[in-house]
Design a protein around this motif. Structure first.
Motif, PDB file in Angstrom:
ATOM      1  N   GLN A 116       0.871  -1.188   0.000  1.00 56.53           N
ATOM      2  CA  GLN A 116       0.000   0.000   0.000  1.00 56.53           C
ATOM      3  C   GLN A 116       0.898   1.225   0.000  1.00 56.53           C
ATOM      4  N   ALA A 117       1.259   1.663  -1.189  1.00 57.62           N
ATOM      5  CA  ALA A 117       2.241   2.750  -1.334  1.00 57.62           C
ATOM      6  C   ALA A 117       2.250   3.203  -2.790  1.00 57.62           C
ATOM      7  N   PRO A 118       2.929   4.319  -3.086  1.00 60.29           N
ATOM      8  CA  PRO A 118       3.064   4.719  -4.485  1.00 60.29           C
ATOM      9  C   PRO A 118       3.847   3.656  -5.264  1.00 60.29           C
ATOM     10  N   THR A 119       3.523   3.502  -6.535  1.00 60.48           N
ATOM     11  CA  THR A 119       4.187   2.458  -7.344  1.00 60.48           C
ATOM     12  C   THR A 119       5.695   2.717  -7.484  1.00 60.48           C
ATOM     13  N   SER A 120       6.131   3.939  -7.175  1.00 63.86           N
ATOM     14  CA  SER A 120       7.566   4.262  -7.301  1.00 63.86           C
ATOM     15  C   SER A 120       8.434   3.405  -6.357  1.00 63.86           C
ATOM     16  N   VAL A 121       7.808   2.722  -5.390  1.00 64.88           N
ATOM     17  CA  VAL A 121       8.598   1.912  -4.453  1.00 64.88           C
ATOM     18  C   VAL A 121       8.677   0.440  -4.884  1.00 64.88           C
ATOM     19  N   ILE A 122       8.085   0.102  -6.023  1.00 58.78           N
ATOM     20  CA  ILE A 122       7.921  -1.325  -6.361  1.00 58.78           C
ATOM     21  C   ILE A 122       9.266  -2.079  -6.409  1.00 58.78           C
ATOM     22  N   LEU A 123      10.316  -1.390  -6.882  1.00 55.37           N
ATOM     23  CA  LEU A 123      11.590  -2.115  -7.006  1.00 55.37           C
ATOM     24  C   LEU A 123      12.262  -2.369  -5.646  1.00 55.37           C
ATOM     25  N   ASP A 124      11.716  -1.776  -4.587  1.00 56.52           N
ATOM     26  CA  ASP A 124      12.202  -2.122  -3.240  1.00 56.52           C
ATOM     27  C   ASP A 124      11.647  -3.484  -2.807  1.00 56.52           C
ATOM     28  N   HIS A 125      10.622  -3.948  -3.516  1.00 55.48           N
ATOM     29  CA  HIS A 125       9.933  -5.174  -3.096  1.00 55.48           C
ATOM     30  C   HIS A 125      10.064  -6.321  -4.090  1.00 55.48           C
ATOM     31  N   VAL A 126      10.385  -6.019  -5.336  1.00 58.01           N
ATOM     32  CA  VAL A 126      10.454  -7.065  -6.373  1.00 58.01           C
ATOM     33  C   VAL A 126      11.847  -7.034  -6.997  1.00 58.01           C
TER      34      VAL A 126
ATOM     35  N   TYR B  61       2.010  11.186 -16.742  1.00 56.41           N
ATOM     36  CA  TYR B  61       3.181  10.756 -17.518  1.00 56.41           C
ATOM     37  C   TYR B  61       4.348  10.327 -16.633  1.00 56.41           C
ATOM     38  N   GLU B  62       4.716  11.176 -15.659  1.00 59.58           N
ATOM     39  CA  GLU B  62       5.911  10.902 -14.830  1.00 59.58           C
ATOM     40  C   GLU B  62       5.775   9.557 -14.114  1.00 59.58           C
ATOM     41  N   HIS B  63       4.586   9.286 -13.602  1.00 59.75           N
ATOM     42  CA  HIS B  63       4.378   8.035 -12.865  1.00 59.75           C
ATOM     43  C   HIS B  63       4.411   6.836 -13.813  1.00 59.75           C
ATOM     44  N   VAL B  64       3.703   6.981 -14.950  1.00 59.79           N
ATOM     45  CA  VAL B  64       3.596   5.829 -15.865  1.00 59.79           C
ATOM     46  C   VAL B  64       4.963   5.511 -16.471  1.00 59.79           C
ATOM     47  N   ALA B  65       5.720   6.554 -16.818  1.00 59.43           N
ATOM     48  CA  ALA B  65       7.058   6.315 -17.380  1.00 59.43           C
ATOM     49  C   ALA B  65       7.894   5.521 -16.369  1.00 59.43           C
ATOM     50  N   GLY B  66       7.793   5.907 -15.089  1.00 62.51           N
ATOM     51  CA  GLY B  66       8.525   5.180 -14.033  1.00 62.51           C
ATOM     52  C   GLY B  66       8.026   3.745 -13.891  1.00 62.51           C
ATOM     53  N   ASP B  67       6.700   3.560 -13.991  1.00 59.17           N
ATOM     54  CA  ASP B  67       6.127   2.214 -13.850  1.00 59.17           C
ATOM     55  C   ASP B  67       6.610   1.301 -14.989  1.00 59.17           C
ATOM     56  N   ILE B  68       6.672   1.851 -16.201  1.00 55.54           N
ATOM     57  CA  ILE B  68       7.108   1.022 -17.347  1.00 55.54           C
ATOM     58  C   ILE B  68       8.598   0.690 -17.200  1.00 55.54           C
ATOM     59  N   GLN B  69       9.384   1.664 -16.744  1.00 52.52           N
ATOM     60  CA  GLN B  69      10.823   1.381 -16.533  1.00 52.52           C
ATOM     61  C   GLN B  69      10.991   0.301 -15.454  1.00 52.52           C
ATOM     62  N   ALA B  70      10.171   0.380 -14.412  1.00 50.92           N
ATOM     63  CA  ALA B  70      10.249  -0.644 -13.350  1.00 50.92           C
ATOM     64  C   ALA B  70       9.855  -2.012 -13.915  1.00 50.92           C
ATOM     65  N   ALA B  71       8.822  -2.019 -14.773  1.00 46.20           N
ATOM     66  CA  ALA B  71       8.403  -3.297 -15.382  1.00 46.20           C
ATOM     67  C   ALA B  71       9.543  -3.883 -16.210  1.00 46.20           C
ATOM     68  N   HIS B  72      10.260  -3.006 -16.928  1.00 47.88           N
ATOM     69  CA  HIS B  72      11.395  -3.458 -17.742  1.00 47.88           C
ATOM     70  C   HIS B  72      12.452  -4.136 -16.850  1.00 47.88           C
ATOM     71  N   VAL B  73      12.631  -3.585 -15.666  1.00 47.80           N
ATOM     72  CA  VAL B  73      13.607  -4.168 -14.727  1.00 47.80           C
ATOM     73  C   VAL B  73      13.089  -5.508 -14.175  1.00 47.80           C
ATOM     74  N   MET B  74      11.802  -5.575 -13.871  1.00 49.17           N
ATOM     75  CA  MET B  74      11.241  -6.772 -13.213  1.00 49.17           C
ATOM     76  C   MET B  74      11.090  -7.950 -14.172  1.00 49.17           C
ATOM     77  N   LEU B  75      10.941  -7.641 -15.489  1.00 50.36           N
ATOM     78  CA  LEU B  75      10.677  -8.713 -16.461  1.00 50.36           C
ATOM     79  C   LEU B  75      11.960  -9.171 -17.140  1.00 50.36           C
ATOM     80  N   PRO B  76      12.170 -10.484 -17.279  1.00 48.29           N
ATOM     81  CA  PRO B  76      13.236 -10.932 -18.167  1.00 48.29           C
ATOM     82  C   PRO B  76      12.775 -10.707 -19.614  1.00 48.29           C
ATOM     83  N   ALA B  77      13.644 -10.922 -20.597  1.00 45.35           N
ATOM     84  CA  ALA B  77      13.326 -10.542 -21.980  1.00 45.35           C
ATOM     85  C   ALA B  77      11.964 -11.043 -22.465  1.00 45.35           C
TER      86      ALA B  77
END
Ligand SMILES: C[S@@+](CC[C@H](N)C(=O)[O-])C[C@H]1O[C@@H](n2cnc3c(N)ncnc32)[C@H](O)[C@@H]1O
Length: 305
Positions: free
Chosen positions: A117-127, A143-159
């Motif tokens: 229960q937090a802003p999505t900007s913290v997701i990489l602290d947990h995954v 825009y700022e939030h979604v761009a960050g969310d997509i970058q985080a998804a890129h980090v969390m997902l393998p190719a």
């Protein structure tokens, strides 16, 4: 319970009973992508950024297998990290609570997902990086939030992992469109297919998954699709063929009216038949009586009377 207290809402019995934004065609595609990964033996965790009352999370949770984690991240009833985000929350999700999400989710699953229960900007602290197979990006529309969310998804997902971006083309969400197409143009995200509401993509091989999806689409009676070339790359457009619920409702109302009219006409017809029968009876009675009343001499001269 005192008079002032209101009873808690009945738990949802079907996904359709859960309030949210998750069209049937996307439910089918989520299922197809997740089942394909299961068929291919691809393992990995599932992440949803933005869950609201759980409509898409409940479906995703059906595909969490033993040993896999399902994490959802949402502000629910917490403060947003900035004023624009808070304005979004006040405008669209003012009555949302974490409790409501949890009780909806529990109506379908024994175990809750891991809830941040937090802003999505913290997701990489947990995954951890490259631990996921499927990420649904459906939180803030800024825009700022979604761009960050997509970058985080890129980090969390393998190719070969799958990302789904909601509201990539809605009139009220230009910030999402900008962030999604920027990821395509600049960060190597490859779109697989699009629906009215969502874009499905990967940072891995796009051709094989598109071929398999086309094969499945060709066998679906109630799904329309076409193939477009966008900037030299293949992109599938997918749409449900069933009537929207408002159209179904309109047709049901028209059917009810026609049935009512038919019932009234049948009633009038039955009454008209009764009247006709009684007129016939009284005419034949009168004719019978008048024939009997003729003098015997006349009846002998007109034996047919
Ligand atoms: C469009 S709704 C999600 C819809 C949901 N996936 C469904 O299928 O019904 C967006 C959600 O994102 C959450 N949200 C908005 N901004 C957020 C942020 N910065 N961090 C985390 N969650 C956020 C809202 O609380 C809301 O529940």
């Amino acid at each position: 319970m005192t008079r002032q207290e209101t009873a808690p809402p009945a738990p949802p019995a079907a996904l359709e009973d859960v309030k949210g934004w998750f069209p049937k065609i996307d439910q089918m595609l989520f299922t197809w992508f997740l089942e394909r990964q299961e068929r291919l033996g691809e393992t990995g965790d599932l992440v949803e950024l933005g869950s609201y009352l759980g409509k898409s999370a409940i479906l995703m949770g059906r595909h969490r297998r033993d040993g896999e984690r399902f994490t959802v991240c949402d502000l629910f009833d917490s403060e947003a990290p900035d004023d624009s985000n808070q304005a979004e929350m006040n405008g669209s999700y003012a009555t949302l609570t974490r409790t409501a999400f949890e009780s909806n989710y529990r109506a379908f699953h024994d175990r809750l997902p891991e809830i941040i229960q937090a802003p999505t900007s913290v997701i990489l602290d947990h995954v951890e990086p490259e631990t996921c197979r499927f990420v649904h990006v459906d939180a803030s529309h800024l825009y700022e939030h979604v761009a960050g969310d997509i970058q985080a998804a890129h980090v969390m997902l393998p190719a070969g992992g799958i990302i789904v971006c909601d509201d990539y083309r809605s009139e009220h969400t230009p910030g999402v469109s900008a962030a999604v197409w920027e990821a395509v143009a600049v960060d190597g995200l490859r779109p697989i297919c699009v629906t009215t509401q969502k874009l499905y993509g990967t940072w891995g091989d796009v051709g094989t998954v598109q071929d398999e999806l086309l094969e499945w689409l060709a066998a679906q009676d109630n799904v329309w699709h076409e193939v477009q070339q966008v900037a030299g790359r293949r992109l599938l457009r997918v749409k449900g063929r069933w009537a929207p619920s408002s159209e179904v409702q309109r047709l049901k109302e028209r059917l009810a009216k026609s049935q009512d009219k038919l019932a009234r006409t049948e009633d009038r017809l039955a009454r008209a038949r009764d009247e006709l029968a009684s007129v016939r009876n009284s005419v034949s009675f009168k004719v019978g009586r008048s024939v009997t009343a003729l003098p015997r001499a006349v009846r002998r001269r007109n034996p047919g009377s």
